[in-house]
Design an enzyme around this catalytic site. Structure first.
Site, mmCIF file in Angstrom:
data_model
loop_
_atom_site.group_PDB
_atom_site.id
_atom_site.type_symbol
_atom_site.label_atom_id
_atom_site.label_comp_id
_atom_site.label_asym_id
_atom_site.label_seq_id
_atom_site.Cartn_x
_atom_site.Cartn_y
_atom_site.Cartn_z
ATOM 1 C CB CYS A 121 -6.436 28.593 -33.700
ATOM 2 S SG CYS A 121 -7.029 27.374 -32.527
ATOM 3 C CG ASP A 143 -12.460 41.062 -33.145
ATOM 4 O OD1 ASP A 143 -11.735 41.991 -33.581
ATOM 5 O OD2 ASP A 143 -12.107 39.868 -33.152
ATOM 6 C CG ASN A 160 -14.182 34.650 -16.937
ATOM 7 O OD1 ASN A 160 -14.059 34.735 -15.730
ATOM 8 N ND2 ASN A 160 -15.047 35.361 -17.624
ATOM 9 C CG HIS A 188 -6.681 29.146 -27.963
ATOM 10 N ND1 HIS A 188 -6.103 28.290 -28.870
ATOM 11 C CD2 HIS A 188 -5.755 30.075 -27.670
ATOM 12 C CE1 HIS A 188 -4.873 28.702 -29.124
ATOM 13 N NE2 HIS A 188 -4.643 29.787 -28.407
ATOM 14 C CG HIS A 229 -8.836 33.259 -23.919
ATOM 15 N ND1 HIS A 229 -9.463 32.034 -23.929
ATOM 16 C CD2 HIS A 229 -9.794 34.169 -23.605
ATOM 17 C CE1 HIS A 229 -10.741 32.193 -23.650
ATOM 18 N NE2 HIS A 229 -10.977 33.474 -23.435
ATOM 19 C CD GLN A 233 -12.442 38.792 -22.077
ATOM 20 O OE1 GLN A 233 -12.789 39.945 -22.365
ATOM 21 N NE2 GLN A 233 -13.313 37.815 -21.922
ATOM 22 C CE LYS A 235 -19.991 29.256 -1.134
ATOM 23 N NZ LYS A 235 -20.852 28.728 -0.092
ATOM 24 C CG MET A 292 -21.016 32.576 -4.219
ATOM 25 S SD MET A 292 -20.659 32.781 -2.453
ATOM 26 C CE MET A 292 -18.892 32.542 -2.490
ATOM 27 C CB VAL A 293 -27.998 31.061 -4.695
ATOM 28 C CG1 VAL A 293 -27.508 31.049 -6.135
ATOM 29 C CG2 VAL A 293 -27.857 29.666 -4.088
HETATM 30 P P1 H2U Z 1 -14.051 34.610 -22.772
HETATM 31 O O1 H2U Z 1 -12.781 34.926 -22.050
HETATM 32 O O2 H2U Z 1 -15.249 34.858 -21.931
HETATM 33 O O3 H2U Z 1 -14.023 33.248 -23.366
HETATM 34 O O4 H2U Z 1 -14.147 35.596 -23.995
HETATM 35 C C1 H2U Z 1 -13.351 35.576 -25.150
HETATM 36 C C2 H2U Z 1 -13.301 36.988 -25.721
HETATM 37 O O5 H2U Z 1 -12.815 36.931 -27.057
HETATM 38 C C3 H2U Z 1 -14.687 37.633 -25.769
HETATM 39 O O6 H2U Z 1 -14.629 38.824 -25.017
HETATM 40 C C4 H2U Z 1 -13.489 37.881 -27.832
HETATM 41 C C5 H2U Z 1 -14.892 37.923 -27.254
HETATM 42 O O7 H2U Z 1 -15.477 39.194 -27.448
HETATM 43 N N1 H2U Z 1 -13.495 37.460 -29.238
HETATM 44 C C6 H2U Z 1 -13.061 38.358 -30.216
HETATM 45 O O8 H2U Z 1 -12.689 39.491 -29.893
HETATM 46 N N2 H2U Z 1 -13.053 37.977 -31.521
HETATM 47 C C7 H2U Z 1 -13.484 36.762 -31.956
HETATM 48 O O9 H2U Z 1 -13.455 36.493 -33.138
HETATM 49 C C8 H2U Z 1 -13.953 35.737 -30.993
HETATM 50 C C9 H2U Z 1 -13.939 36.124 -29.548
#
Ligand code: H2U
Length: 356
Positions: free
Chosen positions: A55, A78, A153, A164, A166, A168, A314, A316-317
């Site tokens: 946030c 991080d 994801n 939240h 987001h 990657q 579903k 996938m197994v």
């Molecule tokens: P997901 O998309 O699987 O929810 O992952 C969130 C990413 O955010 C995850 O790769 C990163 C995690 O390493 N993250 C940070 O870099 N710093 C944080 O303080 C929390 C999450």
């Protein structure tokens, strides 16, 4: 032998991008009804959570503080799976114990300052801002790395750790398996037919309409003929485009519109925030950008796990893991179900009813 009907009878379909087959068993849908269709639980996600590291204004696990962002926000992960420093330079020649050096960079991108909103609920200009950022990041990271993987994801069911909105971005010094495979299959098709596989495919789907979920002037979203996940979507531009940064402003706007359209249908299907893993595949970058990549066509894959309700997925197994993918619902049937759903998000309908 009875006359073959693909909506009734078992058959296998070929996936030209993965060079593999999927077993389709539509006759299994005639089994006695197994379970009720349940709507999703209403999730009470707060707009702002002082403990959520994604946030605006909050402190992340690393101790770094997020700015008070009002649009998109990108930061270096991080806990990156790939680090920029390369730790070894040895390549073992034993065919059974291969190892190779790698390096990369991982980023996290927040789509919006509010935690209680996801892409289909965002305004088109907000979705367009996400697309612009995807393109910028691909351009910047693509100067140094061979492959830039943008992926989202969504939902706990897909292992997403944070509600939240987001995604990657992982950039790597190497071509990951899925990228290398679609590079190989598109190249082989181009060599044989002198046209781009996915450009031909988009044109054929646009004509047939059988598997179309949404379409506009620049884009088409289909449940691909060879889909393995029940409501899988392949999103394709209708002209030849290599990478996200090559999209012009109008195409980005139009992409925002089609995304809002089919992601709303996804949520409306089981009246839940539809979980999925999605990602963009475009032509390789870095040192590979100067290779002949004319066989490439930009595309996005959406792989949602849900099958019959907000909680029945579903897996996938079994046969899928040990033999090959299998599905009961045909791609045509899944596409029609999605296509026929309203474009208005179910949450905004119930909000309107509450306001009346
Ligand atoms: P997901 O998309 O699987 O929810 O992952 C969130 C990413 O955010 C995850 O790769 C990163 C995690 O390493 N993250 C940070 O870099 N710093 C944080 O303080 C929390 C999450």
């Amino acid at each position: 032998m009875s006359t073959f009907d693909p909506n009734e009878h078992q058959h296998v379909r070929y996936n030209p991008l993965k060079d593999e087959w999927v077993l389709v068993s539509p006759h299994r849908l005639k089994r006695p009804w197994a379970g009720q269709v349940e709507k999703g639980q209403i999730e009470n996600i707060p707009k702002y959570d002082p403990t959520n590291p994604l946030c605006p204004g909050n402190t992340r696990s690393s101790g770094k503080v997020n700015p008070n962002y009002s649009g998109t926000f990108v930061f270096d992960n991080d806990f990156p799976a790939l680090q920029q420093e390369q730790f070894n330079d040895s390549e073992a020649d034993d065919p059974l114990f291969k190892i190779a050096p790698v390096s990369g960079k991982c980023k996290v991108m927040c789509f919006h300052p509010h935690s209680n909103i996801s892409l289909p609920e965002m305004a088109i200009n907000e979705i367009k801002a996400v697309i612009d950022k995807w393109a910028d990041e691909t351009l910047q990271l693509g100067k140094y790395f061979q492959w830039v993987q943008v992926f989202e994801n969504k939902g706990k069911m897909m292992g997403c750790s944070n509600p939240h909105p987001h995604c990657q971005i992982w950039a790597s010094s190497f071509m990951p398996n899925e990228a290398a495979l679609s590079d190989k299959t598109q190249k082989a098709y181009f060599k044989k037919y002198k046209t781009q596989m996915l450009l031909d495919y988009a044109a054929k789907e646009s004509k047939s309409k059988e598997r179309t979920v949404a379409e506009n002037v620049h884009w088409i979203a289909v449940v691909p003929y060879w889909a393995t996940w029940p409501y899988q979507i392949l999103l394709l531009p209708k002209r030849h485009v290599l990478r996200l940064p090559d999209l012009n402003d109008i195409e980005r706007q139009s992409l925002g519109e089609i995304m809002k359209n089919f992601l709303t249908k996804y949520d409306n299907l089981f009246e839940t925030s539809f979980p999925y893993s999605m990602g963009w595949h475009g032509a390789p970058t870095g040192q590979k950008a100067s290779d002949d990549n004319s066989h490439w066509q930009l595309h996005a894959h959406y792989y949602p796990p849900l099958l019959r309700s907000a909680s029945v997925r579903k897996f996938m197994v079994g046969y899928e893991m040990l033999a090959q993918p299998q599905r009961d619902l045909t791609a045509e049937h899944a596409a029609k179900k999605l296509r026929d759903l309203p474009n208005v998000h179910y949450k905004s309908k119930s909000q309107k009813a509450r306001d009346m």
